[in-house]
Scaffold this motif. Structure first.
Motif, PDB file in Angstrom:
ATOM      1  N   THR A   1       0.826  -1.217   0.000  1.00 45.92           N
ATOM      2  CA  THR A   1       0.000   0.000   0.000  1.00 45.92           C
ATOM      3  C   THR A   1       0.859   1.266   0.000  1.00 45.92           C
ATOM      4  OG1 THR A   1      -0.141  -0.044   2.421  1.00 45.92           O
ATOM      5  CG2 THR A   1      -1.967  -1.046   1.209  1.00 45.92           C
ATOM      6  N   VAL A   2       2.113   1.161   0.437  1.00 47.97           N
ATOM      7  CA  VAL A   2       2.962   2.356   0.520  1.00 47.97           C
ATOM      8  C   VAL A   2       4.285   2.118  -0.209  1.00 47.97           C
ATOM      9  CG1 VAL A   2       4.097   4.014   2.054  1.00 47.97           C
ATOM     10  CG2 VAL A   2       2.009   2.870   2.801  1.00 47.97           C
ATOM     11  N   ALA A   3       4.578   3.000  -1.154  1.00 50.44           N
ATOM     12  CA  ALA A   3       5.885   3.041  -1.815  1.00 50.44           C
ATOM     13  C   ALA A   3       6.286   1.730  -2.491  1.00 50.44           C
ATOM     14  CB  ALA A   3       6.959   3.481  -0.812  1.00 50.44           C
ATOM     15  N   GLY A   4       5.291   1.055  -3.094  1.00 52.47           N
ATOM     16  CA  GLY A   4       5.532  -0.100  -3.969  1.00 52.47           C
ATOM     17  C   GLY A   4       6.644  -1.029  -3.523  1.00 52.47           C
ATOM     18  N   GLY A   5       7.754  -0.998  -4.236  1.00 52.66           N
ATOM     19  CA  GLY A   5       8.834  -1.962  -4.000  1.00 52.66           C
ATOM     20  C   GLY A   5       9.732  -1.649  -2.814  1.00 52.66           C
ATOM     21  N   ILE A   6       9.548  -0.500  -2.169  1.00 52.04           N
ATOM     22  CA  ILE A   6      10.407  -0.170  -1.018  1.00 52.04           C
ATOM     23  C   ILE A   6       9.843  -0.879   0.225  1.00 52.04           C
ATOM     24  CG2 ILE A   6      11.362   1.663   0.420  1.00 52.04           C
ATOM     25  CD1 ILE A   6      10.854   3.626  -1.830  1.00 52.04           C
ATOM     26  N   PRO A   7      10.647  -1.688   0.900  1.00 49.79           N
ATOM     27  CA  PRO A   7      10.106  -2.444   2.049  1.00 49.79           C
ATOM     28  C   PRO A   7       9.965  -1.578   3.302  1.00 49.79           C
ATOM     29  CG  PRO A   7      12.410  -3.001   1.706  1.00 49.79           C
ATOM     30  CD  PRO A   7      12.052  -2.027   0.624  1.00 49.79           C
ATOM     31  N   ILE A   8       9.125  -0.556   3.194  1.00 53.98           N
ATOM     32  CA  ILE A   8       9.026   0.424   4.273  1.00 53.98           C
ATOM     33  C   ILE A   8       8.245  -0.109   5.477  1.00 53.98           C
ATOM     34  CG2 ILE A   8       7.089   1.596   3.102  1.00 53.98           C
ATOM     35  CD1 ILE A   8       9.633   3.175   5.485  1.00 53.98           C
ATOM     36  N   ILE A   9       7.216  -0.923   5.215  1.00 55.91           N
ATOM     37  CA  ILE A   9       6.394  -1.414   6.334  1.00 55.91           C
ATOM     38  C   ILE A   9       7.229  -2.370   7.199  1.00 55.91           C
ATOM     39  CG2 ILE A   9       4.264  -2.657   6.943  1.00 55.91           C
ATOM     40  CD1 ILE A   9       3.695   0.022   5.543  1.00 55.91           C
ATOM     41  N   GLN A  10       7.923  -3.292   6.522  1.00 48.89           N
ATOM     42  CA  GLN A  10       8.761  -4.238   7.291  1.00 48.89           C
ATOM     43  C   GLN A  10       9.881  -3.500   8.027  1.00 48.89           C
ATOM     44  OE1 GLN A  10       7.793  -6.959   7.911  1.00 48.89           O
ATOM     45  NE2 GLN A  10       6.830  -7.997   6.183  1.00 48.89           N
ATOM     46  N   THR A  11      10.430  -2.487   7.379  1.00 48.83           N
ATOM     47  CA  THR A  11      11.515  -1.731   8.017  1.00 48.83           C
ATOM     48  C   THR A  11      10.996  -1.035   9.271  1.00 48.83           C
ATOM     49  OG1 THR A  11      12.500  -1.371   5.856  1.00 48.83           O
ATOM     50  CG2 THR A  11      13.254   0.071   7.627  1.00 48.83           C
TER      51      THR A  11
ATOM     52  N   LYS B   1      -1.296   7.165   1.897  1.00 50.05           N
ATOM     53  CA  LYS B   1      -0.096   6.425   2.304  1.00 50.05           C
ATOM     54  C   LYS B   1       0.447   6.986   3.620  1.00 50.05           C
ATOM     55  CE  LYS B   1       1.013   5.400  -2.500  1.00 50.05           C
ATOM     56  NZ  LYS B   1       1.702   5.912  -3.703  1.00 50.05           N
ATOM     57  N   ALA B   2       0.365   8.312   3.771  1.00 47.76           N
ATOM     58  CA  ALA B   2       0.834   8.937   5.020  1.00 47.76           C
ATOM     59  C   ALA B   2       0.015   8.445   6.207  1.00 47.76           C
ATOM     60  CB  ALA B   2       0.742  10.465   4.903  1.00 47.76           C
ATOM     61  N   VAL B   3      -1.286   8.298   6.001  1.00 47.42           N
ATOM     62  CA  VAL B   3      -2.165   7.803   7.074  1.00 47.42           C
ATOM     63  C   VAL B   3      -1.734   6.388   7.479  1.00 47.42           C
ATOM     64  CG1 VAL B   3      -4.530   7.058   7.588  1.00 47.42           C
ATOM     65  CG2 VAL B   3      -4.135   9.246   6.456  1.00 47.42           C
ATOM     66  N   ILE B   4      -1.465   5.557   6.484  1.00 45.30           N
ATOM     67  CA  ILE B   4      -1.076   4.165   6.759  1.00 45.30           C
ATOM     68  C   ILE B   4       0.255   4.137   7.526  1.00 45.30           C
ATOM     69  CG2 ILE B   4      -0.377   1.982   5.669  1.00 45.30           C
ATOM     70  CD1 ILE B   4      -2.363   2.750   3.344  1.00 45.30           C
ATOM     71  N   LEU B   5       1.202   4.955   7.090  1.00 46.74           N
ATOM     72  CA  LEU B   5       2.505   4.990   7.770  1.00 46.74           C
ATOM     73  C   LEU B   5       2.374   5.540   9.182  1.00 46.74           C
ATOM     74  CD1 LEU B   5       5.048   6.237   5.078  1.00 46.74           C
ATOM     75  CD2 LEU B   5       4.755   3.936   5.975  1.00 46.74           C
TER      76      LEU B   5
ATOM     77  N   ALA C   1       6.392  -6.574  -3.299  1.00 46.33           N
ATOM     78  CA  ALA C   1       5.933  -6.255  -1.937  1.00 46.33           C
ATOM     79  C   ALA C   1       4.885  -7.263  -1.471  1.00 46.33           C
ATOM     80  CB  ALA C   1       5.358  -4.839  -1.913  1.00 46.33           C
ATOM     81  N   ILE C   2       3.996  -7.650  -2.369  1.00 49.50           N
ATOM     82  CA  ILE C   2       2.927  -8.601  -1.997  1.00 49.50           C
ATOM     83  C   ILE C   2       3.513  -9.982  -1.711  1.00 49.50           C
ATOM     84  CG2 ILE C   2       0.926  -9.848  -2.946  1.00 49.50           C
ATOM     85  CD1 ILE C   2       0.080  -7.161  -4.216  1.00 49.50           C
ATOM     86  N   ILE C   3       4.452 -10.404  -2.529  1.00 48.88           N
ATOM     87  CA  ILE C   3       5.048 -11.734  -2.318  1.00 48.88           C
ATOM     88  C   ILE C   3       5.880 -11.738  -1.029  1.00 48.88           C
ATOM     89  CG2 ILE C   3       6.539 -13.536  -3.313  1.00 48.88           C
ATOM     90  CD1 ILE C   3       3.860 -13.165  -4.781  1.00 48.88           C
ATOM     91  N   GLU C   4       6.509 -10.608  -0.717  1.00 46.96           N
ATOM     92  CA  GLU C   4       7.235 -10.522   0.566  1.00 46.96           C
ATOM     93  C   GLU C   4       6.259 -10.704   1.734  1.00 46.96           C
ATOM     94  OE1 GLU C   4      10.390 -10.490   1.268  1.00 46.96           O
ATOM     95  OE2 GLU C   4      10.996 -10.428  -0.824  1.00 46.96           O
ATOM     96  N   ASP C   5       5.080 -10.101   1.626  1.00 47.27           N
ATOM     97  CA  ASP C   5       4.049 -10.300   2.664  1.00 47.27           C
ATOM     98  C   ASP C   5       3.642 -11.764   2.758  1.00 47.27           C
ATOM     99  OD1 ASP C   5       3.771  -7.755   3.688  1.00 47.27           O
ATOM    100  OD2 ASP C   5       2.060  -7.199   2.436  1.00 47.27           O
ATOM    101  N   LEU C   6       3.561 -12.399   1.589  1.00 45.56           N
ATOM    102  CA  LEU C   6       3.165 -13.813   1.552  1.00 45.56           C
ATOM    103  C   LEU C   6       4.208 -14.665   2.289  1.00 45.56           C
ATOM    104  CD1 LEU C   6       1.026 -15.706   0.243  1.00 45.56           C
ATOM    105  CD2 LEU C   6       2.557 -15.916  -1.714  1.00 45.56           C
ATOM    106  N   VAL C   7       5.451 -14.376   2.027  1.00 45.31           N
ATOM    107  CA  VAL C   7       6.532 -15.131   2.669  1.00 45.31           C
ATOM    108  C   VAL C   7       6.513 -14.882   4.180  1.00 45.31           C
ATOM    109  CG1 VAL C   7       9.050 -15.265   2.851  1.00 45.31           C
ATOM    110  CG2 VAL C   7       7.955 -15.202   0.602  1.00 45.31           C
ATOM    111  N   TYR C   8       6.156 -13.660   4.543  1.00 45.01           N
ATOM    112  CA  TYR C   8       6.104 -13.311   5.974  1.00 45.01           C
ATOM    113  C   TYR C   8       5.053 -14.148   6.699  1.00 45.01           C
ATOM    114  CZ  TYR C   8       7.094 -10.135   9.818  1.00 45.01           C
ATOM    115  OH  TYR C   8       7.505  -9.604  11.006  1.00 45.01           O
TER     116      TYR C   8
END
Ligand code: NAP
Length: 402
Positions: A130-140, A204-208, A308-315
């Motif tokens: 949902t935020v910044a496509g390929g940047i792993p910001i949520i996991q970070t 995106k700011a709200v989500i972050l 980003a979606i597949i990273e969530d799947l792996v998580y």
């Protein structure tokens, strides 16, 4: 061999990217999950548009056929708008499915409720895309939050507006020409309102904000300004002084709550966003232990978003995590840092009220001042405009930081 059964809601840019990536990375996914990872159903709006899919995938425009499937483990949401996405994801979690979404508008409005349902049902809710496509910001952010209190998050979160600003500067062209080019290249929608007026960046700011601070900013008090009023003349004026325009979302925890703004600002070469050009995104995080870190990368597009979606799947597999809830976390509140503004135009140079401190006068038509948002908004002279300066302000003798 058993399989992980996935339903994909939406088969547009993002949905196709996810489907393709699951196929191209099947061997890797099999090693991670120790079973086949299979898209068993796809939901679309107009079935006629999608006749080339594998015959063993259920293609439907009826969500009931998906939610009643005998075997269903994960639902991936890549459709558009708040509804029916919100309703479908609630149904999926109530059934015990893990859920992953790319739908930022829906998640900005309903993320809090979905997190609560995920917690109650003990399922995973992934929203990296949902935020910044390929940047792993949520996991970070999740990782940093284990020990850090987050003080401030800033980001260039909309690639379309960054592309337009870059083109205007490079080609010296007006906003309308750069927007047309963005549309021709497929970066901007036919109706570009969400991107250029800052709605997309605000979602995106709200989500972050909710992730970083455990609370939403006050929507009514947040500032949202687009980039439409920036002119080639303004760009030229500030370029000559070493500044570039960037459309930046800022979230900061203050004594008054979460202060959130999305607006055009000026940065010079000392700021990490100065080099972020074209459709790139960037996020900068200030944590009380780590200090400042910045991430940059592709903010949208078929494969970065699929990544980003597949990273969530792996998580899901690694952690089967309950989402992080920050209700009682992060009591820290920081004072709003100093705010510097570049002012230009007819009256700016002569009539500055005495309570506004002048920091520098880099040329006869431009002033750098220190003022609060309210103070600067009180100044309403015709033909005068101002933009916030982020980061360090280079003055004749000193260097001051916001
Ligand atoms: N594009 C990106 O780079 C990107 C990046 C990050 C996040 N996102 C988010 O990801 C989501 C999908 O974006 P996208 O670019 O892939 O959109 P898109 O290309 O317009 O595709 C949307 C898909 O959703 C389907 N759909 C729309 N409304 C539906 C409904 N009511 N019921 C069933 N299916 C429906 C459409 O069906 P039809 O094909 O039959 O019309 C289409 O397959 C959006 O929420 C977007 O904000 C996109």
């Amino acid at each position: 061999m058993t399989a992980l059964h996935i339903a994909l809601l939406g088969y547009g840019t993002v949905g196709k990217g996810v489907y393709k990536t699951i196929q191209t990375h099947q061997e890797k996914l099999k090693r991670i999950f120790r079973k086949e990872v299979k898209v068993v159903a796809i939901l679309v709006k107009n079935i006629e548009k999608h006749h080339t899919l594998d015959s063993d995938v259920l293609l439907t425009d009826d969500f009931n056929k998906i939610i009643t499937l005998e075997q269903l483990d994960v639902v991936i949401d890549a459709i558009v708008g708040q509804e029916p996405s919100f309703t479908y994801l609630q149904q999926a979690m109530n059934r015990g499915c893990h859920v992953i979404t790319a739908n930022k508008e829906m998640f900005a409005y309903h993320g809090t409720q979905l997190k609560q349902i995920a917690k109650e049902k003990g399922v995973t809710l992934g929203f990296e895309a949902t935020v910044a496509g390929g940047i792993p910001i949520i996991q970070t952010l999740r990782q940093l939050l284990n020990v850090n209190n987050i003080q401030k998050v800033q980001g260039i979160l909309n690639g379309t507006s960054n592309f337009i600003l870059t083109k205007m500067r490079e080609d010296g062209c007006p906003f309308e020409t750069a927007l047309k080019l963005a549309q021709e290249k497929g970066y901007a929608e036919a109706d570009p309102t969400n991107d250029i007026e800052g709605y997309d960046a605000f979602y995106k700011a709200v989500i972050l904000s909710e992730l970083a601070f455990g609370e939403n900013p006050n929507w009514e008090e947040s500032i949202r300004q687009g980039i439409q009023s920036i002119t080639p003349e303004q760009i030229e004026l500030f370029s000559a002084l070493g500044y570039r325009f960037k459309h930046v979302a800022s979230m900061e925890k203050t004594e008054k709550g979460i202060v959130c703004s999305v607006k055009p600002v000026l940065v010079n070469e000392t700021h990490p966003f100065y080099q972020i050009e074209g459709v790139q995104n960037a996020v900068s995080i200030d944590g009380d232990i780590v200090g400042n870190i910045s991430l940059q990368g592709p903010g949208a597009g078929m494969l970065p978003t699929a990544s980003a979606i597949i990273e969530d799947l792996v998580y899901i597999n690694k952690h089967s995590f309950s989402p992080i809830f920050l209700d009682e976390q992060n009591g820290l509140s920081v004072k709003v840092s100093k705010i510097y503004w570049a002012m230009a135009g007819d009256a700016a140079v002569e009539n500055i009220p005495s309570h506004i401190q002048i920091i520098d006068r880099p040329n006869p038509n431009v002033l750098i001042v220190e003022a609060s948002w309210e103070e600067i908004c009180d100044i309403q002279w015709p033909n005068t405009y101002f933009y916030q300066v982020l980061g360090k302000v280079l003055t004749e003798n000193t260097l001051v930081s916001s």
